[in-house]
Design a protein around this motif. Structure first.
Motif, PDB file in Angstrom:
ATOM      1  N   MET A 177      36.615  40.899  32.376  1.00 50.00           N
ATOM      2  CA  MET A 177      37.982  40.485  32.195  1.00 50.00           C
ATOM      3  C   MET A 177      38.858  41.708  31.955  1.00 50.00           C
ATOM      4  O   MET A 177      40.008  41.711  32.393  1.00 50.00           O
ATOM      5  N   LEU A 235      39.809  43.247  35.246  1.00 49.24           N
ATOM      6  CA  LEU A 235      40.838  42.447  35.912  1.00 49.24           C
ATOM      7  C   LEU A 235      42.198  42.654  35.258  1.00 49.24           C
ATOM      8  O   LEU A 235      43.225  42.767  35.947  1.00 49.24           O
ATOM      9  N   GLN A 236      42.224  42.708  33.921  1.00 46.26           N
ATOM     10  CA  GLN A 236      43.488  42.928  33.224  1.00 46.26           C
ATOM     11  C   GLN A 236      44.072  44.292  33.564  1.00 46.26           C
ATOM     12  O   GLN A 236      45.283  44.429  33.775  1.00 46.26           O
ATOM     13  N   GLU A 240      42.455  35.074  39.722  1.00 44.67           N
ATOM     14  CA  GLU A 240      41.058  35.454  39.460  1.00 44.67           C
ATOM     15  C   GLU A 240      40.816  35.600  37.963  1.00 44.67           C
ATOM     16  O   GLU A 240      39.778  35.182  37.447  1.00 44.67           O
ATOM     17  N   LEU A 241      41.776  36.165  37.246  1.00 40.32           N
ATOM     18  CA  LEU A 241      41.645  36.315  35.803  1.00 40.32           C
ATOM     19  C   LEU A 241      41.608  34.939  35.125  1.00 40.32           C
ATOM     20  O   LEU A 241      40.828  34.717  34.195  1.00 40.32           O
ATOM     21  N   THR A 242      42.416  34.011  35.604  1.00 34.61           N
ATOM     22  CA  THR A 242      42.418  32.660  35.043  1.00 34.61           C
ATOM     23  C   THR A 242      41.054  31.991  35.253  1.00 34.61           C
ATOM     24  O   THR A 242      40.507  31.381  34.329  1.00 34.61           O
ATOM     25  N   THR A 245      38.197  33.502  35.683  1.00 33.50           N
ATOM     26  CA  THR A 245      37.215  34.222  34.874  1.00 33.50           C
ATOM     27  C   THR A 245      37.306  33.804  33.411  1.00 33.50           C
ATOM     28  O   THR A 245      36.288  33.592  32.757  1.00 33.50           O
ATOM     29  N   ARG A 246      38.519  33.670  32.896  1.00 29.36           N
ATOM     30  CA  ARG A 246      38.690  33.222  31.508  1.00 29.36           C
ATOM     31  C   ARG A 246      38.137  31.816  31.318  1.00 29.36           C
ATOM     32  O   ARG A 246      37.502  31.520  30.309  1.00 29.36           O
TER      33      ARG A 246
END
Length: 134
Positions: free
Chosen positions: A1, A4-5, A26-28, A30-31
């Motif tokens: 994460m 990605l951030q 993609e971050l959403t 992954t979270r």
């Protein structure tokens, strides 16, 4: 994460809106996967992505079904490699399910632990790796 951030921050500074949108989605995902893995949220029964009118969805990545013939020992090693730290059988099962779509049977892990412990006691240097503490 974190990667990605960082990539999202870099895309924001470069004003690359397409990349920002893609990395944000993609971050959403992954979270959400992390929250499911940690037991914070439940896995929805019908997880279908929202499709906006006039927008073609990107083709999904090919999902390789896990081989059911993979030994439990190898499955445990895969989960441990992802975690990189010792973990309980329950956590190993959850991690394996999150990444490989199949849970590990904790009863089979108990049998594996006992078998490896016996093997280690009889020949400590025979196996290069074990999935139980030495």
């Amino acid at each position: 994460m974190q990667q990605l951030q960082e990539a999202l921050r870099q895309a924001l500074t470069q004003h690359d809106t397409a990349q920002v949108h893609s990395l944000g989605e993609e971050l959403t995902r992954t979270r959400h996967a992390w929250n499911v893995l940690c037991g914070i949220t439940e896995v929805p029964d019908t997880a279908q992505p929202e499709v906006q009118p006039g927008v073609r969805p990107e083709p999904a990545l090919a999902v390789v079904e896990p081989n059911q013939d993979v030994p439990v020992r190898d499955q445990v090693h895969q989960a441990l490699a992802l975690l990189t730290v010792p973990a309980s059988p329950k956590l190993l099962s959850q991690v394996h399910q999150a990444f490989f779509s199949t849970p590990l049977n904790t009863a089979r892990m108990t049998t594996l632990r006992r078998d490896e412990e016996r093997s280690f006691r009889s020949a400590p240097t025979a196996a290069p790796t074990t999935s139980v503490p030495r």
